[in-house]
Design an enzyme around this catalytic site. Structure first.
Site, PDB file in Angstrom:
ATOM      1  N   ARG A 233     -30.153  -4.825   9.846  1.00 33.81           N
ATOM      2  CA  ARG A 233     -29.818  -3.495   9.356  1.00 33.81           C
ATOM      3  C   ARG A 233     -31.020  -2.931   8.615  1.00 33.81           C
ATOM      4  O   ARG A 233     -31.683  -3.630   7.841  1.00 33.81           O
ATOM      5  CB  ARG A 233     -28.605  -3.542   8.414  1.00 33.81           C
ATOM      6  N   GLU A 262     -31.174   6.245  10.069  1.00 36.14           N
ATOM      7  CA  GLU A 262     -31.319   6.544  11.495  1.00 36.14           C
ATOM      8  C   GLU A 262     -30.689   7.886  11.851  1.00 36.14           C
ATOM      9  O   GLU A 262     -29.647   8.234  11.311  1.00 36.14           O
ATOM     10  CB  GLU A 262     -30.675   5.423  12.322  1.00 36.14           C
ATOM     11  N   HIS A 280     -33.317   1.413  17.801  1.00 35.39           N
ATOM     12  CA  HIS A 280     -32.048   0.687  17.679  1.00 35.39           C
ATOM     13  C   HIS A 280     -31.449   0.390  19.063  1.00 35.39           C
ATOM     14  O   HIS A 280     -30.347   0.825  19.392  1.00 35.39           O
ATOM     15  CB  HIS A 280     -31.053   1.480  16.825  1.00 35.39           C
TER      16      HIS A 280
END
Length: 319
Positions: A233, A262, A280
């Site tokens: 994360r 993000e 990601h």
């Protein structure tokens, strides 16, 4: 028989959305121009929420949904859900572990190799015509040969990464909340692990407990020949401290698939050849994402059919 009403909080893969639509009375909040009006219209009949891992479910939303029984999350991480508050109210939370473990671990190793051997920069060098204009790409300062990978968070994904890294010949060390029965060296703090590692791999969950777990002190311990790789994360890393460490040469490089805010990526990282940045994508293959979506749907189906679920998170009750 009336189908249970499920609130789709975020956009979803078409195949997953179709499965939800087939089994439930699906209300897609993400599609609504006036989300508040749509939520107000259905709030008193919503029994479940389906959401991608970047959705947000807090106590305020739970207050608006008096019949809410379950939140089914698409993803392993569920830090967008206040799971403790859900547990207090008797609301189940589920996620989608295991089905993405191998895909993420594969990406972790690819990102590690790209980072240590600077393969992204090497490709850009070739595409820009520099090979012919300037000669061979510079030798990379790092290598996986003889290296130690320290894994921060030895859960399902961390163990899968360890198995792959071991096959590459890397030595493995780890830190987590407790010592495990594994053949790897254990260190009692992130800084101690970083000091013993050439590559620090982050595979922890998100949330308040792990926020900025990797800070300036940990990066200093990793050292000028060390590499940071994050497939866990983004919030686990103090990105300001990371940018400063890279600029000062405190560490040798970084590979990141996740970020704190993000899709925003710190400007200080974007222009660096000693950093590999991915949007990601660790689990982002169609087969894996389809399997994740199916598990999310299956958790909801199991709950409404039997009063049980397949993959509850630890914080909430397991019927």
């Amino acid at each position: 028989m009336t189908q249970p009403t499920v609130l789709l909080l975020t956009p979803m893969l078409p195949v997953t959305r179709a499965a939800l639509d087939d089994r439930f009375d699906l209300v897609a909040l993400a599609d609504a121009e006036d989300k508040e009006a749509r939520l107000a219209k259905v709030a008193d009949r919503v029994r479940a929420i389906a959401m991608f891992a970047d959705g947000r479910v807090d106590g305020a939303l739970m207050n608006r949904l008096p019949k809410l029984e379950i939140v089914s999350v698409f993803g392993v991480g569920y830090d967008g859900v206040d799971a403790a508050e859900a547990a207090r109210r008797g609301i189940l939370v589920t996620n989608t572990p295991d089905v993405l473990t191998d895909e993420v671990a594969d990406t972790a190793m690819a990102l590690t190799i790209m980072t240590v051997r600077r393969l992204g920069a090497a490709e850009r060098y070739l595409r820009a015509g520099q090979w012919t204009a300037k000669g061979p790409f510079p030798l990379t300062p790092g290598s996986l040969v003889g290296a130690t990978m320290g894994i921060l968070g030895l859960g399902r994904i961390g163990r899968a990464v360890a198995a792959r890294a071991s096959a590459f010949g890397l030595k493995i060390a780890y830190h987590g909340r407790s010592r495990q029965d594994v053949p790897y060296a254990y260190y009692d703090s992130p800084a101690a692990l970083a000091e013993a590692s050439d590559i620090l791999m982050i595979a922890t969950p998100g949330g308040a407990e792990t926020r900025h777990l990797v800070d300036a002190d940990v990066l200093k311990a990793l050292g000028s020949r060390g590499y940071l790789v994050n497939i866990g994360r983004g919030s686990t890393v103090d990105e300001t401290a990371l940018a400063a460490a890279l600029e000062a040469g405190t560490i040798a490089g970084a590979g990141l698939d996740v970020f704190a805010e993000e899709p925003q990526v710190p400007e200080a990282l974007l222009g660096r050849d000693d950093v590999v940045l991915l949007p990601h994508v660790a689990s982002a293959s169609l087969p894996t994402r389809t399997a994740m979506g199916q598990l999310m749907v299956d958790n909801l189906s199991a709950w409404f059919e039997s009063g049980r679920v397949l993959t509850p998170v630890p914080e909430t009750p397991r019927p």
